[in-house]
Design a protein around this motif. Structure first.
Motif, PDB file in Angstrom:
ATOM      1  N   ARG A 126     -78.730 -62.491 -27.983  1.00 53.34           N
ATOM      2  CA  ARG A 126     -79.340 -63.495 -28.844  1.00 53.34           C
ATOM      3  C   ARG A 126     -79.420 -64.827 -28.118  1.00 53.34           C
ATOM      4  O   ARG A 126     -79.555 -65.873 -28.739  1.00 53.34           O
ATOM      5  CB  ARG A 126     -78.540 -63.641 -30.134  1.00 53.34           C
ATOM      6  N   GLY A 127     -79.220 -64.797 -26.802  1.00 49.25           N
ATOM      7  CA  GLY A 127     -79.338 -66.011 -26.018  1.00 49.25           C
ATOM      8  C   GLY A 127     -78.167 -66.960 -26.178  1.00 49.25           C
ATOM      9  O   GLY A 127     -78.299 -68.166 -26.018  1.00 49.25           O
ATOM     10  N   PRO A 163     -70.417 -71.678 -28.509  1.00 51.99           N
ATOM     11  CA  PRO A 163     -70.350 -70.219 -28.625  1.00 51.99           C
ATOM     12  C   PRO A 163     -71.427 -69.636 -29.531  1.00 51.99           C
ATOM     13  O   PRO A 163     -71.818 -68.489 -29.361  1.00 51.99           O
ATOM     14  CB  PRO A 163     -68.952 -69.979 -29.195  1.00 51.99           C
ATOM     15  N   ASN A 164     -71.889 -70.407 -30.502  1.00 53.45           N
ATOM     16  CA  ASN A 164     -72.834 -69.843 -31.451  1.00 53.45           C
ATOM     17  C   ASN A 164     -74.235 -70.433 -31.288  1.00 53.45           C
ATOM     18  O   ASN A 164     -75.056 -70.357 -32.184  1.00 53.45           O
ATOM     19  CB  ASN A 164     -72.347 -70.104 -32.881  1.00 53.45           C
ATOM     20  N   GLU A 165     -74.477 -71.016 -30.146  1.00 54.73           N
ATOM     21  CA  GLU A 165     -75.693 -71.773 -29.957  1.00 54.73           C
ATOM     22  C   GLU A 165     -76.760 -70.905 -29.296  1.00 54.73           C
ATOM     23  O   GLU A 165     -76.507 -70.259 -28.275  1.00 54.73           O
ATOM     24  CB  GLU A 165     -75.369 -72.960 -29.049  1.00 54.73           C
ATOM     25  N   ASN A 166     -77.919 -70.896 -29.891  1.00 53.55           N
ATOM     26  CA  ASN A 166     -79.030 -70.124 -29.336  1.00 53.55           C
ATOM     27  C   ASN A 166     -79.736 -70.946 -28.268  1.00 53.55           C
ATOM     28  O   ASN A 166     -80.237 -72.023 -28.538  1.00 53.55           O
ATOM     29  CB  ASN A 166     -80.007 -69.797 -30.472  1.00 53.55           C
ATOM     30  N   LEU A 167     -79.726 -70.410 -27.025  1.00 56.94           N
ATOM     31  CA  LEU A 167     -80.240 -71.203 -25.911  1.00 56.94           C
ATOM     32  C   LEU A 167     -81.656 -70.820 -25.514  1.00 56.94           C
ATOM     33  O   LEU A 167     -82.151 -71.217 -24.471  1.00 56.94           O
ATOM     34  CB  LEU A 167     -79.322 -71.039 -24.697  1.00 56.94           C
ATOM     35  N   LEU A 168     -82.322 -70.003 -26.351  1.00 54.46           N
ATOM     36  CA  LEU A 168     -83.617 -69.466 -25.949  1.00 54.46           C
ATOM     37  C   LEU A 168     -84.644 -70.548 -25.669  1.00 54.46           C
ATOM     38  O   LEU A 168     -85.448 -70.445 -24.746  1.00 54.46           O
ATOM     39  CB  LEU A 168     -84.151 -68.524 -27.028  1.00 54.46           C
ATOM     40  N   ASP A 169     -84.596 -71.635 -26.474  1.00 59.05           N
ATOM     41  CA  ASP A 169     -85.588 -72.691 -26.304  1.00 59.05           C
ATOM     42  C   ASP A 169     -85.529 -73.299 -24.916  1.00 59.05           C
ATOM     43  O   ASP A 169     -86.551 -73.659 -24.334  1.00 59.05           O
ATOM     44  CB  ASP A 169     -85.355 -73.808 -27.332  1.00 59.05           C
ATOM     45  N   GLU A 170     -84.272 -73.454 -24.404  1.00 58.59           N
ATOM     46  CA  GLU A 170     -84.141 -74.117 -23.117  1.00 58.59           C
ATOM     47  C   GLU A 170     -84.311 -73.182 -21.947  1.00 58.59           C
ATOM     48  O   GLU A 170     -84.699 -73.606 -20.860  1.00 58.59           O
ATOM     49  CB  GLU A 170     -82.743 -74.765 -23.002  1.00 58.59           C
ATOM     50  N   MET A 171     -83.953 -71.913 -22.127  1.00 61.08           N
ATOM     51  CA  MET A 171     -83.900 -71.045 -20.964  1.00 61.08           C
ATOM     52  C   MET A 171     -85.180 -70.276 -20.694  1.00 61.08           C
ATOM     53  O   MET A 171     -85.474 -69.939 -19.552  1.00 61.08           O
ATOM     54  CB  MET A 171     -82.756 -70.045 -21.111  1.00 61.08           C
TER      55      MET A 171
END
Lengths: 335, 355
Positions: B139-140, B112-120
């Protein structure tokens, strides 16, 4: 030697304050019971009759000392002497804690069999509750006693697991009686125990009370508004009007030869089962019972009395002996 | 004595509570809603097993590790990253290496609190896709994971607040109703004064001084929530106290504590019990509103109100506003169904309390 009287009520007065205004000051008072003296003889049944609101239930509740719980502001004066082999106690002087140890001796049966049993408790729990407070019985012994009591009042021991809502009014009243009997009391105050029941059930419950009275050696104070019911069960009857006893005497004398004009009117209001017997003279009272907040001066009954005289406003009549054992509070009548 | 034989058949005797539970079970909509909410709520305590970023089991060089319980750095699994291991990437890496190492991920492998911007890649918020069922927020972070965790937090919060307000409200109401007189008059005046404190402003003032957290919010909501319960219980106590079974208890010699706890209290709870599901709904709503206004739980706690607030400021990204609204709608609807069934089950009808 045992004292003849088991309970003596002396000059009992119960006043409920009426509060009003912003600061809830006392603005008036209701004299529910206005100087009543009564004795309960060992083993007898004293019938207490009167119209609604005349203070008969209040006497019962004051005797058993539960009035101060429901209305803490009530003003109770007088004495209620409980006379047992161990000695005499004025119940009214006792605090709730001190009263607790006498409660096993004097119990009450309530008017409404629907509201007098806690709907959340099983019948067994209801009946054994007094045993918890007044005996040191073990669980098993209490269970046995409950079963025995249930049989005594004409129910089945297996029904102790049931809940009040599974019983009819008459059965509930029997449960109430079993509860009152559980601690082997000497005195039972029955506050209109049958007025909420059907006529056929009334007879059953009254007969049950009479059987139990001789078996348990009980003294009964039987409060009712139905004279014929009271006459059937009582050895003596006290007739009340507006917080006073107006006539006191043996049951059959009062029922057949009332002296006080109010008792006469009350009796003539008893419906006759035989429609052909119309020759009985009827006294229909005029008007309503005056409010106990503002009682008439002098004799409380004078506003409705068929033989009222102007002097009646000037003095409060006291109980006078009219014939042996038979008293009435009116100077203008005789036996 | 013919009337005594009517009740002797061998039918099981039932207490009123059991009877009401039976009646509740016959009201299917409410009963199934109850089972559903109960199931989901219990399940939501095991959420990391189903929805989360940490792998359940990792087998690396013949050794098993359980990252769901413990922190592992990326290096310890042979991953070329800084800080904690990324198990989704690790899984891909192991599959490509094909050395017998493997990773067991939760069913829905996003925290729930994980920023996924790097992967997406791209700009958040991302629209819903097969991988991210409800898209991501600005915030991704994965919206579905946030919704699921927010459910647990919201419901727990609301149940705790309801229980606390009930305990306090019932205790104070019982004292006022049972003892009456001056205690009642002065007690009620104090409660009325307390009740005029503006709840929202107090929260705003407090949260402008300190950052509210879960416990502090529970404390504040409890502080203001018990007042309504007092009035119910006080009234019930007044009425029940005047009834004959209480007089009978006094005439038997029962002590006040016994009269309160075993006589009056069980008979006075009906209104507050049937009110409880609605109180839970109200408390969920309070938390969502506070989060929405930004006075609620501190970020990055997953919360529905905060999602809605994002949705409102990114009105083009419909999933940010639709998903929390739908989630809230269904949760509240189910609880209202439960409340409705409880109220129905407690409806006296034949054995009326208000005869």
């Amino acid at each position: 030697m045992k004292p003849e009287n088991i309970l003596e009520i002396k000059n009992l007065k119960v006043k409920f304050p009426v509060t009003g205004g912003l600061l809830l000051r006392k603005i008036a008072e209701v004299k529910a019971v206005d100087g009543v003296s009564l004795e309960l003889k060992r083993g007898e049944t004293l019938g207490l009759v009167g119209e609604s609101g005349c203070g008969k239930s209040t006497i019962g509740k004051a005797t058993i000392n539960i009035l101060r719980f429901s209305s803490p502001d009530v003003d109770i004066t007088g004495e209620v002497w409980l006379k047992t082999d161990e000695g005499e106690t004025d119940l009214l002087k006792l605090s709730r804690n001190e009263m607790r140890k006498h409660r096993g001796l004097i119990q009450m049966i309530f008017q409404d069999p629907y509201s007098s049993l806690n709907a959340r408790m099983s019948v067994g729990q209801i009946i054994e509750e007094p045993l918890l407070y007044h005996t040191k019985m073990k669980k098993k012994e209490r269970g046995d006693r409950v079963a025995w009591l249930l049989e005594k009042v004409g129910l089945q021991p297996e029904q102790s697991k049931r809940y009040p809502h599974e019983f009819s009014g008459g059965q509930r009243q029997r449960i109430g009686i079993a509860r009152a009997l559980s601690t082997n009391p000497k005195i039972i105050i029955a506050d209109e125990p049958v007025s909420a029941l059907d006529v056929s059930i009334q007879a059953q419950v009254i007969n049950l009370l009479q059987e139990l009275q001789s078996e348990f050696d009980l003294t009964l104070m039987f409060i009712a508004h139905d004279l014929s019911v009271v006459e059937h069960i009582s050895s003596r009857i006290a007739v009340m009007y507006l917080g006073n006893i107006v006539e006191l005497g043996p049951g059959s004398r009062i029922y057949h030869h009332p002296i006080h004009p109010y008792s006469k009117a009350l009796l003539s209001a008893v419906p006759l089962p035989n429609p052909k017997l119309k020759n009985k003279e009827q006294t229909i009272l005029k008007g309503d019972v005056p409010t106990p907040m503002n009682k008439p001066s002098g004799c409380g009954f004078r506003t409705r009395c068929p033989i009222a005289k102007p002097e009646c406003a000037n003095f409060t009549p006291v109980l006078e002996i009219k014939e042996p054992e038979h008293l009435a509070a009116c100077p203008y009548v005789s036996a | 004595m013919s009337e005594n034989n009517s009740n002797t058949e061998k039918t099981a005797s039932v207490s009123i509570l059991r009877k009401r539970w039976k009646k509740f079970k016959t009201i299917k909509r409410g009963y199934y809603s109850f089972l559903l909410i109960l199931f989901l709520y219990i399940l939501s305590f095991l959420l990391p097993l189903f929805i989360g970023r940490d792998a359940l089991i990792v087998k690396y060089n013949g050794e098993y590790s359980f990252p769901i319980f413990k922190y592992y750095s990326a290096e310890s699994f042979g991953q070329e990253l800084q800080g904690e291991a990324n198990y989704r990437l690790l899984k891909k890496q192991y599959q490509e290496e094909d050395k017998g190492n493997w990773v067991l991920l939760p069913l829905y492998p996003f925290g729930p609190n994980e920023n996924l911007l790097d992967e997406m890649g791209g700009n958040p918020p991302h629209p819903p896709s097969a991988q991210h069922w409800c898209g991501t927020d600005d915030r991704g972070r994965d919206v579905f994971a946030r919704l699921a965790h927010g459910f647990n937090i919201g419901l727990s919060f609301s149940i705790i607040v309801t229980l606390l307000t009930y305990v306090i409200g019932i205790a104070i109401g019982a004292i006022l109703g049972f003892y009456g007189g001056k205690i009642d008059i002065f007690g009620l005046r104090l409660i009325e004064i307390w009740g005029t404190l503006p709840f929202l402003f107090v929260i705003i003032i407090i949260s402008s001084i300190i950052q509210p957290n879960f416990l502090l919010l529970i404390f504040i909501l409890t502080l203001f929530g018990w007042i309504g319960i007092v009035y119910y219980i006080r009234g019930e106590f007044y009425r029940e106290k005047a009834r004959d079974y209480v007089s009978a208890a006094v005439s038997m010699g029962a002590k006040n504590s016994k009269i309160i706890f075993s006589h009056i209290l069980p008979n006075s709870l009906t209104p507050v019990i049937s009110f409880a599901p609605f109180a839970i709904v109200a408390n969920i709503f309070s938390l969502v509103s506070l989060d929405f206004l930004g006075f609620g739980l501190p970020p990055p706690t997953p919360s529905w109100g905060q999602l809605m607030q994002q949705g409102l400021s990114n009105i083009d990204n419909w999933w940010l506003i639709v998903t929390p609204l739908v989630a809230m709608f269904f949760t509240l609807l189910t609880i209202v169904f439960i409340g409705e069934a409880i109220r129905e089950a407690f409806d006296p009808k034949i054995y009326s309390r208000l005869r």
